[in-house]
Scaffold this motif. Structure first.
Motif, mmCIF file in Angstrom:
data_model
loop_
_atom_site.group_PDB
_atom_site.id
_atom_site.type_symbol
_atom_site.label_atom_id
_atom_site.label_comp_id
_atom_site.label_asym_id
_atom_site.label_seq_id
_atom_site.Cartn_x
_atom_site.Cartn_y
_atom_site.Cartn_z
ATOM 1 N N ALA A 207 5.377 -2.929 5.102
ATOM 2 C CA ALA A 207 5.437 -2.498 3.705
ATOM 3 C C ALA A 207 5.086 -1.013 3.601
ATOM 4 O O ALA A 207 5.716 -0.252 2.860
ATOM 5 N N LEU A 208 4.080 -0.594 4.385
ATOM 6 C CA LEU A 208 3.686 0.819 4.380
ATOM 7 C C LEU A 208 4.790 1.693 4.980
ATOM 8 O O LEU A 208 5.048 2.800 4.505
ATOM 9 N N SER A 209 5.445 1.179 6.007
ATOM 10 C CA SER A 209 6.456 2.020 6.656
ATOM 11 C C SER A 209 7.691 2.184 5.761
ATOM 12 O O SER A 209 8.395 3.185 5.853
ATOM 13 N N LEU A 210 7.938 1.216 4.878
ATOM 14 C CA LEU A 210 9.044 1.384 3.931
ATOM 15 C C LEU A 210 8.798 2.620 3.049
ATOM 16 O O LEU A 210 9.721 3.369 2.730
ATOM 17 N N ALA A 211 7.543 2.812 2.682
ATOM 18 C CA ALA A 211 7.198 3.957 1.835
ATOM 19 C C ALA A 211 7.381 5.271 2.583
ATOM 20 O O ALA A 211 7.618 6.313 1.982
ATOM 21 N N GLU A 212 7.266 5.198 3.910
ATOM 22 C CA GLU A 212 7.495 6.415 4.681
ATOM 23 C C GLU A 212 8.969 6.760 4.771
ATOM 24 O O GLU A 212 9.344 7.918 4.943
ATOM 25 N N GLN A 213 9.812 5.740 4.657
ATOM 26 C CA GLN A 213 11.251 5.965 4.785
ATOM 27 C C GLN A 213 11.917 6.443 3.488
ATOM 28 O O GLN A 213 12.978 7.049 3.527
ATOM 29 N N TYR A 214 11.332 6.106 2.340
ATOM 30 C CA TYR A 214 11.985 6.433 1.067
ATOM 31 C C TYR A 214 10.996 7.097 0.112
ATOM 32 O O TYR A 214 9.900 6.568 -0.112
ATOM 33 N N SER A 215 11.419 8.222 -0.464
ATOM 34 C CA SER A 215 10.512 8.948 -1.355
ATOM 35 C C SER A 215 10.311 8.198 -2.670
ATOM 36 O O SER A 215 9.355 8.452 -3.399
ATOM 37 N N THR A 216 11.200 7.245 -2.972
ATOM 38 C CA THR A 216 11.082 6.476 -4.211
ATOM 39 C C THR A 216 10.077 5.335 -4.084
ATOM 40 O O THR A 216 9.799 4.643 -5.051
ATOM 41 N N VAL A 217 9.580 5.106 -2.856
ATOM 42 C CA VAL A 217 8.721 3.940 -2.604
ATOM 43 C C VAL A 217 7.287 4.363 -2.308
ATOM 44 O O VAL A 217 7.055 5.299 -1.538
ATOM 45 N N LYS A 218 6.341 3.666 -2.951
ATOM 46 C CA LYS A 218 4.924 3.869 -2.624
ATOM 47 C C LYS A 218 4.305 2.499 -2.388
ATOM 48 O O LYS A 218 4.543 1.569 -3.156
ATOM 49 N N THR A 219 3.512 2.393 -1.334
ATOM 50 C CA THR A 219 2.928 1.089 -1.009
ATOM 51 C C THR A 219 1.408 1.167 -1.013
ATOM 52 O O THR A 219 0.828 2.138 -0.509
ATOM 53 N N THR A 220 0.778 0.164 -1.594
ATOM 54 C CA THR A 220 -0.674 0.027 -1.471
ATOM 55 C C THR A 220 -0.974 -1.379 -0.966
ATOM 56 O O THR A 220 -0.159 -2.281 -1.116
ATOM 57 N N ILE A 221 -2.151 -1.532 -0.373
ATOM 58 C CA ILE A 221 -2.509 -2.821 0.223
ATOM 59 C C ILE A 221 -3.785 -3.350 -0.429
ATOM 60 O O ILE A 221 -4.761 -2.611 -0.572
ATOM 61 N N VAL A 222 -3.739 -4.619 -0.795
ATOM 62 C CA VAL A 222 -4.937 -5.278 -1.314
ATOM 63 C C VAL A 222 -5.542 -6.086 -0.168
ATOM 64 O O VAL A 222 -4.879 -6.965 0.382
ATOM 65 N N ASP A 223 -6.782 -5.760 0.208
ATOM 66 C CA ASP A 223 -7.398 -6.505 1.318
ATOM 67 C C ASP A 223 -8.296 -7.625 0.777
ATOM 68 O O ASP A 223 -8.425 -7.806 -0.438
ATOM 69 N N GLU A 224 -8.939 -8.349 1.686
ATOM 70 C CA GLU A 224 -9.710 -9.526 1.257
ATOM 71 C C GLU A 224 -10.904 -9.151 0.379
ATOM 72 O O GLU A 224 -11.247 -9.880 -0.545
ATOM 73 N N ALA A 225 -11.513 -7.984 0.672
ATOM 74 C CA ALA A 225 -12.653 -7.572 -0.146
ATOM 75 C C ALA A 225 -12.214 -7.362 -1.597
ATOM 76 O O ALA A 225 -12.883 -7.804 -2.541
ATOM 77 N N GLU A 226 -11.062 -6.717 -1.754
ATOM 78 C CA GLU A 226 -10.570 -6.486 -3.106
ATOM 79 C C GLU A 226 -10.160 -7.807 -3.777
ATOM 80 O O GLU A 226 -10.415 -8.018 -4.968
ATOM 81 N N MET A 227 -9.556 -8.691 -3.000
ATOM 82 C CA MET A 227 -9.197 -10.008 -3.543
ATOM 83 C C MET A 227 -10.444 -10.730 -4.042
ATOM 84 O O MET A 227 -10.440 -11.349 -5.108
ATOM 85 N N ALA A 228 -11.511 -10.620 -3.254
ATOM 86 C CA ALA A 228 -12.747 -11.297 -3.631
ATOM 87 C C ALA A 228 -13.275 -10.738 -4.946
ATOM 88 O O ALA A 228 -13.682 -11.483 -5.837
ATOM 89 N N SER A 229 -13.207 -9.406 -5.080
ATOM 90 C CA SER A 229 -13.737 -8.833 -6.316
ATOM 91 C C SER A 229 -12.860 -9.171 -7.515
ATOM 92 O O SER A 229 -13.321 -9.169 -8.650
ATOM 93 N N LEU A 230 -11.594 -9.489 -7.259
ATOM 94 C CA LEU A 230 -10.701 -9.873 -8.349
ATOM 95 C C LEU A 230 -10.775 -11.371 -8.660
ATOM 96 O O LEU A 230 -10.173 -11.850 -9.605
ATOM 97 N N GLY A 231 -11.467 -12.106 -7.802
ATOM 98 C CA GLY A 231 -11.578 -13.550 -8.018
ATOM 99 C C GLY A 231 -10.364 -14.334 -7.545
ATOM 100 O O GLY A 231 -10.062 -15.413 -8.062
ATOM 101 N N MET A 232 -9.673 -13.808 -6.540
ATOM 102 C CA MET A 232 -8.480 -14.510 -6.024
ATOM 103 C C MET A 232 -8.925 -15.574 -5.008
ATOM 104 O O MET A 232 -8.600 -15.535 -3.831
#
Ligand code: BES
Ligand code: MN
Ligand code: ZN
Length: 504
Positions: A207-232
């Motif tokens: 997903a991150l490498s797609l953002a490197e290939q196209y200027s129209t694409v930006k990728t961010t990643i939600v990890d487990e710590a963030e999921m936990a804080s969101l209550g997922m």
């Protein structure tokens, strides 16, 4: 393979191989007719002698055809003219590539694109020639120490169109066909990749490498710590039995003329392996559960297609990466999870994990204020029982969205079939102890899974695609299909207002 389109005539083709169709019984197509005139009746004489009936799949390779500049002429049988179906057309194209592949020809000029497929336009002929060639040529050999040697002399195919007027449509088809096959390629490669390599982190890296290939694409990643804080907590519960942490990738494609336009959101189930958890799956065929990330693979592929095409849209692709394993720390049957939405779910089967991951992902995407959301998931074996391997299951409370998806499926030849939903099914999901149970009993399993998700997608327009039967093939031809990349791409092409004339 390189493709191009041209409005050419048979006599001017200085090429390795010129390809024309012959109908059954022994009837020359328009291009073959011209070639026959040019060669003073050489072809019709051969047909009279009985060398080619024109039956579908027959071929005849000729050298030194009088007055013809091309090194070779390939006659391809197309069956009865009035009966040339889409499937037959694609097989004819595949046959062409296969036969030329066995010659030394590096390029070909193909007139099969001029054939009349019932109800289809030149756009369709060109686009599906490209898709058929991709389908036939795709192999996955990344893990073979000795790569099977494929002789691929053929590098370039020119598709001919009958009139100049048709060129713009053919060029558009070329562009769309090329982009869609790139997306299919991406989706198939990641889906075929084994789970010891393709884990949630690997999905996130793609997903991150797609953002490197196209200027129209930006990728961010939600990890487990963030999921936990969101209550997922439902998503996290599934992941807990695995050594490989979960990652949810957010791929933002922004190219709408109005940057504030609400995004279309695609959510892909990304179970890089589904062992079933403590409700362990049987050993037979368990290897195929590496394909349980087929939804995420197709979302990634579709994002690639729209980036290639530069469609004027805002689209967000979510890859819900996770692994469902057994472990001392794994979640159990009977556990009650509080989802991000606040609804509680009693786990009655840890193998019904896709809906647990997706329910939190579906709640998460509310933050994008989406125009609509489509989730794509290898969700239930029951869907395969209901529809077999040819149609994906579609569930949506919204008729407009459902119909748009069904037409896109039809146009892209990536079929889907709508399943019903309703309160009766919701009752099957009652739990004695929580708001919902994660399974709805034996009957209508594809529907109860979809209805489960509908509890978490009430805040926006939503549809669900169950691709359990369509994302990969088993048996001798085991491998990912890349579906529903064509369906999703077509839906987005249609949404972007780019009109492509598929019917004649
Ligand atoms: N990933 C599977 C669905 C699946 C099974 C897809 C076989 C393709 C082939 C999913 O997570 C699952 O295990 N679903 C269960 C649900 C059941 C426990 C209610 C199923 O379909 O058996
Ligand atoms: Mn499962
Ligand atoms: Zn699963």
């Amino acid at each position: 393979m390189e493709f191009s389109v041209k409005n050419g005539s048979v006599e001017k083709q200085r090429t390795g191989c010129l390809v024309v169709g012959v109908y059954e019984p022994r009837r020359l197509s328009a291009a073959a007719e011209q070639l026959d005139k040019l060669s003073d009746g050489y072809l019709s004489a051969l047909l009279r002698k009985g060398d080619l009936e024109g039956k579908a799949g027959q071929t005849l390779l000729l050298h030194n055809v009088p007055n013809v500049l091309a090194d070779r002429v390939l006659l391809v049988g197309c069956g009865k003219e009035r009966e040339l179906t889409e499937r037959q057309y694609k097989q004819t194209i595949q046959k062409m590539v296969q036969v030329i592949g066995d010659t030394g020809s590096t390029e070909a000029s193909c007139f099969l694109t001029e054939l009349h497929v019932k109800g289809r336009s030149i756009y369709w002929n060109v686009r599906f020639a490209i898709e058929a060639i991709h389908e036939q040529g795709y192999t996955y050999n990344d893990f073979k120490s000795v790569k099977p040697e494929v002789r691929r002399e053929l590098r370039k195919i020119v598709f001919n169109v009958a009139s100049r007027k048709e060129l713009p449509l053919a060029e558009q088809a070329l562009e769309h066909g090329k982009a869609i096959t790139k997306g299919l390629f991406e989706a198939k490669n990641v889906a075929n990749c084994p789970a010891n390599v393709c884990n949630p982190k690997y999905l996130a890296d793609l997903a991150l490498s797609l953002a490197e290939q196209y200027s129209t694409v930006k990728t961010t990643i939600v990890d487990e710590a963030e999921m936990a804080s969101l209550g997922m907590n439902a998503y996290l519960a599934v992941s807990r039995g695995s050594e490989n942490p979960a990652y949810m990738s957010i791929i933002r494609y922004a190219n709408h003329p109005d940057p504030k336009a609400k995004p279309i959101v695609l959510v892909g189930k990304g179970l890089t392996f589904d062992a079933g958890g403590l409700s362990l799956k049987p050993a037979d065929g368990m290897d195929e559960m590496k394909y349980d990330m087929g939804g995420a693979a197709s979302v990634l592929g579709a994002m690639k297609v729209i980036a290639e095409l530069n469609l004027p849209l805002n689209v967000i692709g979510v890859l819900a990466g996770c692994e469902n394993m057994i472990d001392g720390n794994a979640y159990r049957p009977g556990d009650i999870l509080t989802t991000m939405s606040g609804l509680t779910v009693e786990v009655l089967n840890t193998d019904a994990e896709g809906r647990l991951v997706l329910c939190d992902a579906l709640t998460y995407v509310e933050c994008f204020d989406p125009e609509l959301v489509i989730d794509v998931a290898t969700l239930t074996g029951a869907c395969v029982v209901a529809l077999g391997h040819h149609n994906s299951g579609l569930i949506s409370p919204n008729n407009t969205l459902a119909n748009d998806l069904l037409s896109a499926a039809e146009q892209a030849d990536d079929k889907a079939w709508r399943l019903p939903m309703g309160e009766e099914y919701q009752e099957q999901l009652k739990s004695n102890f929580a708001d919902l149970a994660n399974i709805g009993g034996r009957w209508g399993g594809a529907i109860t899974a979809g209805v489960f998700l509908s509890n978490f997608s009430k805040k926006y327009t939503w549809a669900h695609l169950d691709i359990a039967g369509t994302a990969w093939k088993s048996g001798a031809a085991k491998g990912a299909t890349g579906r529903p990349v064509p369906l999703l791409s077509q839906f987005l092409i249609n949404k972007s207002g780019v009109c492509c004339k598929i019917v004649s």
